[in-house]
Design a protein around this motif. Structure first.
Motif, PDB file in Angstrom:
ATOM      1  N   ALA A 152      17.371 -33.202  13.550  1.00  0.00           N
ATOM      2  CA  ALA A 152      17.237 -31.760  13.012  1.00  0.00           C
ATOM      3  C   ALA A 152      18.052 -31.145  14.108  1.00  0.00           C
ATOM      4  O   ALA A 152      18.844 -29.905  13.984  1.00  0.00           O
ATOM      5  N   ASN A 153      17.771 -31.291  15.273  1.00  0.00           N
ATOM      6  CA  ASN A 153      18.552 -30.577  16.364  1.00  0.00           C
ATOM      7  C   ASN A 153      20.075 -31.015  16.431  1.00  0.00           C
ATOM      8  O   ASN A 153      20.825 -30.060  16.800  1.00  0.00           O
ATOM      9  N   ILE A 154      20.337 -32.235  16.355  1.00  0.00           N
ATOM     10  CA  ILE A 154      21.931 -32.739  16.147  1.00  0.00           C
ATOM     11  C   ILE A 154      22.549 -31.546  15.073  1.00  0.00           C
ATOM     12  O   ILE A 154      23.541 -31.268  15.149  1.00  0.00           O
ATOM     13  N   LEU A 155      21.833 -31.759  13.993  1.00  0.00           N
ATOM     14  CA  LEU A 155      22.469 -31.021  12.533  1.00  0.00           C
ATOM     15  C   LEU A 155      22.652 -29.473  12.852  1.00  0.00           C
ATOM     16  O   LEU A 155      23.651 -28.863  12.465  1.00  0.00           O
ATOM     17  N   ALA A 156      21.498 -29.002  13.606  1.00  0.00           N
ATOM     18  CA  ALA A 156      21.696 -27.630  14.079  1.00  0.00           C
ATOM     19  C   ALA A 156      22.778 -27.245  14.857  1.00  0.00           C
ATOM     20  O   ALA A 156      23.618 -26.153  14.724  1.00  0.00           O
ATOM     21  N   ALA A 157      23.213 -28.358  15.939  1.00  0.00           N
ATOM     22  CA  ALA A 157      23.966 -28.009  16.903  1.00  0.00           C
ATOM     23  C   ALA A 157      25.350 -27.970  15.968  1.00  0.00           C
ATOM     24  O   ALA A 157      26.195 -27.372  16.524  1.00  0.00           O
ATOM     25  N   LEU A 158      25.479 -29.048  15.180  1.00  0.00           N
ATOM     26  CA  LEU A 158      26.946 -29.445  14.451  1.00  0.00           C
ATOM     27  C   LEU A 158      27.121 -27.805  13.479  1.00  0.00           C
ATOM     28  O   LEU A 158      28.083 -27.268  13.367  1.00  0.00           O
ATOM     29  N   ARG A 159      25.934 -27.588  12.908  1.00  0.00           N
ATOM     30  CA  ARG A 159      26.073 -26.348  12.140  1.00  0.00           C
ATOM     31  C   ARG A 159      26.340 -25.143  12.862  1.00  0.00           C
ATOM     32  O   ARG A 159      27.511 -24.169  12.569  1.00  0.00           O
ATOM     33  N   ALA A 160      26.008 -24.879  14.095  1.00  0.00           N
ATOM     34  CA  ALA A 160      26.165 -23.741  15.105  1.00  0.00           C
ATOM     35  C   ALA A 160      27.807 -23.837  15.409  1.00  0.00           C
ATOM     36  O   ALA A 160      28.193 -22.541  15.514  1.00  0.00           O
ATOM     37  N   HIS A 161      28.344 -24.859  15.639  1.00  0.00           N
ATOM     38  CA  HIS A 161      29.630 -24.992  16.028  1.00  0.00           C
ATOM     39  C   HIS A 161      30.652 -24.910  14.759  1.00  0.00           C
ATOM     40  O   HIS A 161      31.741 -25.000  15.056  1.00  0.00           O
ATOM     41  N   GLY A 162      29.981 -24.890  13.572  1.00  0.00           N
ATOM     42  CA  GLY A 162      30.870 -24.724  12.315  1.00  0.00           C
ATOM     43  C   GLY A 162      31.457 -26.052  12.048  1.00  0.00           C
ATOM     44  O   GLY A 162      32.526 -26.122  11.333  1.00  0.00           O
ATOM     45  N   LEU A 163      30.965 -27.102  12.508  1.00  0.00           N
ATOM     46  CA  LEU A 163      31.497 -28.628  12.303  1.00  0.00           C
ATOM     47  C   LEU A 163      31.052 -29.134  10.944  1.00  0.00           C
ATOM     48  O   LEU A 163      31.636 -30.150  10.256  1.00  0.00           O
ATOM     49  N   ILE A 164      29.833 -28.651  10.294  1.00  0.00           N
ATOM     50  CA  ILE A 164      28.932 -29.134   9.223  1.00  0.00           C
ATOM     51  C   ILE A 164      28.758 -28.024   8.583  1.00  0.00           C
ATOM     52  O   ILE A 164      28.468 -26.934   9.123  1.00  0.00           O
ATOM     53  N   ALA A 165      28.530 -27.973   7.084  1.00  0.00           N
ATOM     54  CA  ALA A 165      28.466 -26.706   6.275  1.00  0.00           C
ATOM     55  C   ALA A 165      26.860 -26.613   6.607  1.00  0.00           C
ATOM     56  O   ALA A 165      25.940 -27.546   6.861  1.00  0.00           O
ATOM     57  N   SER A 166      26.401 -25.282   6.202  1.00  0.00           N
ATOM     58  CA  SER A 166      24.752 -24.958   6.410  1.00  0.00           C
ATOM     59  C   SER A 166      24.335 -25.246   5.273  1.00  0.00           C
ATOM     60  O   SER A 166      24.782 -25.234   4.037  1.00  0.00           O
TER      61      SER A 166
END
Length: 166
Positions: A152-166
């Protein structure tokens, strides 16, 4: 474009009956030498350096002064004849030695360090492409709660940087 300059870089053209054609030709060669495969010392600079070397170039800042007055955003270089200016055109690129990245001129002005691509390949393998559908957060099933929290933390970080869709 006027009848005595080229369309893209405004290089001076020779005209019939012109005196001192070598000066016009040499000016055009100097501009080509500056603008072709260009590299700049820095970008966004408002004041000309005090002791530039022939061939050194800069991207003029938004509030130019001195010999650069009135040339905001221009690509400029020092030659034996003084400062030469090239009005930026969409698509012009330069290597910024100070920032160690590519500058590109767009309709919005100079961009620093922005790379645009439909996909990125490394050794023929696509590593970045079109954004895929969003990845759901891990559920609360019977699995390891520490692993779920980490994911969950990895996904949140990737979303925060716009690297994956929310």
């Amino acid at each position: 474009m006027s009848d005595d300059t080229t369309a893209r870089l405004a290089l001076p053209l020779l005209v019939s009956g012109q005196a001192h054609k070598e000066e016009t030709h040499n000016e055009a060669l100097a501009l080509i030498d500056l603008a072709l495969c260009c590299a700049v010392e820095a970008s966004g600079v408002d004041a000309p350096p005090e002791a530039p070397l022939p061939g050194q170039c800069w991207i003029v800042g938004a509030a130019p002064r001195g010999a650069w007055a009135g040339q905001a955003g221009a690509f400029t270089g020092w030659t034996g004849a003084g400062w030469q200016f090239v009005a930026p055109r969409e698509g012009l690129r330069a290597w910024d030695r100070a920032r160690q990245c590519v500058l590109a001129y767009t309709a919005a002005g100079w961009e620093s360090g922005v790379m645009r691509a439909a996909r990125v390949l490394v050794d023929g393998q696509q590593v970045v492409g079109a954004r895929a559908a969003a990845i759901a957060d891990p559920g609360q099933g019977d699995g390891d709660p520490v692993a779920r929290a980490c994911l969950a933390n990895i996904l949140a970080a990737l979303r925060a940087h716009g690297l994956i869709a929310s």
